[in-house]
Write a protein that holds these residues in place. Structure first.
Motif, PDB file in Angstrom:
ATOM      1  N   LEU A 199       1.519  -1.006   0.013  1.00  0.00           N
ATOM      2  CA  LEU A 199       0.248   0.069  -0.318  1.00  0.00           C
ATOM      3  C   LEU A 199       1.051   0.880  -0.098  1.00  0.00           C
ATOM      4  CD1 LEU A 199      -2.954  -0.651   2.336  1.00  0.00           C
ATOM      5  CD2 LEU A 199      -2.687  -0.683  -0.158  1.00  0.00           C
ATOM      6  N   ALA A 200       0.784   2.779  -0.873  1.00  0.00           N
ATOM      7  CA  ALA A 200       1.328   3.287  -0.381  1.00  0.00           C
ATOM      8  C   ALA A 200       0.253   4.831  -0.410  1.00  0.00           C
ATOM      9  CB  ALA A 200       1.853   3.743  -1.627  1.00  0.00           C
ATOM     10  N   GLU A 201       1.265   5.492  -0.689  1.00  0.00           N
ATOM     11  CA  GLU A 201       0.127   7.507   0.491  1.00  0.00           C
ATOM     12  C   GLU A 201      -0.851   6.958  -1.128  1.00  0.00           C
ATOM     13  OE1 GLU A 201      -1.113  10.308   2.250  1.00  0.00           O
ATOM     14  OE2 GLU A 201       0.747   9.095   2.873  1.00  0.00           O
ATOM     15  N   GLY A 202      -2.211   7.638  -0.819  1.00  0.00           N
ATOM     16  CA  GLY A 202      -2.872   7.896  -1.903  1.00  0.00           C
ATOM     17  C   GLY A 202      -3.436   6.928  -3.089  1.00  0.00           C
ATOM     18  N   ASP A 203      -3.298   5.545  -2.445  1.00  0.00           N
ATOM     19  CA  ASP A 203      -3.995   4.099  -3.701  1.00  0.00           C
ATOM     20  C   ASP A 203      -5.512   3.949  -3.247  1.00  0.00           C
ATOM     21  OD1 ASP A 203      -1.881   3.079  -4.153  1.00  0.00           O
ATOM     22  OD2 ASP A 203      -1.604   1.478  -2.558  1.00  0.00           O
ATOM     23  N   ARG A 204      -6.036   4.180  -4.557  1.00  0.00           N
ATOM     24  CA  ARG A 204      -7.483   4.267  -4.711  1.00  0.00           C
ATOM     25  C   ARG A 204      -8.064   2.167  -3.910  1.00  0.00           C
ATOM     26  NH1 ARG A 204      -9.714   8.248  -6.118  1.00  0.00           N
ATOM     27  NH2 ARG A 204     -11.543   7.050  -6.515  1.00  0.00           N
ATOM     28  N   ILE A 205      -8.833   1.806  -3.121  1.00  0.00           N
ATOM     29  CA  ILE A 205      -9.050   1.121  -2.954  1.00  0.00           C
ATOM     30  C   ILE A 205     -10.026   0.503  -3.126  1.00  0.00           C
ATOM     31  CG2 ILE A 205      -8.328  -1.148  -1.511  1.00  0.00           C
ATOM     32  CD1 ILE A 205      -5.720  -0.463  -2.412  1.00  0.00           C
ATOM     33  N   GLU A 206     -10.775  -0.677  -3.654  1.00  0.00           N
ATOM     34  CA  GLU A 206     -12.053  -0.992  -3.463  1.00  0.00           C
ATOM     35  C   GLU A 206     -11.887  -1.856  -3.268  1.00  0.00           C
ATOM     36  OE1 GLU A 206     -14.938   1.667  -5.023  1.00  0.00           O
ATOM     37  OE2 GLU A 206     -13.258   2.677  -5.115  1.00  0.00           O
ATOM     38  N   LEU A 207     -13.210  -2.960  -1.848  1.00  0.00           N
ATOM     39  CA  LEU A 207     -12.967  -3.844  -1.127  1.00  0.00           C
ATOM     40  C   LEU A 207     -14.383  -4.322  -0.991  1.00  0.00           C
ATOM     41  CD1 LEU A 207     -10.918  -4.797   1.408  1.00  0.00           C
ATOM     42  CD2 LEU A 207     -12.846  -4.650   1.828  1.00  0.00           C
TER      43      LEU A 207
END
Length: 113
Positions: A98-106
């Motif tokens: 994971l990195a700063e600004g990642d866009r995660i859909e869960l």
């Protein structure tokens, strides 16, 4: 509001709580710096990163998708994760950073009839 960890005679400020205007929710902002050593306790502090999770900004300590699943309390559930528009297989959660600004859909599956 400040959240403080009491460690014997020492107190360490961990987070600053802020009320979000409009919806009444309270968020915590980590007040420690990434990779720095706390001068009072000598403990290494790990800063949170900002991600977008299901369209909302979150600050998390997780550094991999597997850590994020545990941090969210979803371990052992049937879930699917997309990171930056790419579906990630469950077998890769532990090695997907994971990195700063990642866009995660869960999404997690809910049984029913």
């Amino acid at each position: 509001m400040r959240i403080t960890l009491m460690t014997g005679p020492r107190a360490v400020n961990l987070a600053m709580a802020r009320k979000t205007p409009g919806n009444g929710t309270i968020s915590l902002e980590n007040t420690q710096k990434s990779g720095k050593t706390d001068k009072k306790t000598g403990a290494t502090m790990r800063n949170e990163i900002r991600i977008t999770l299901n369209g909302k900004t979150h600050h998390v300590r997780a550094r991999t998708l597997a850590e994020l699943v545990e941090e969210l309390g979803l371990g052992g559930r049937m879930i699917a994760i997309e990171r930056n528009l790419e579906v990630v297989p469950k077998s890769a959660y532990a090695t997907t950073p994971l990195a700063e600004g990642d866009r995660i859909e869960l999404v997690h599956m809910i049984g029913g009839g």
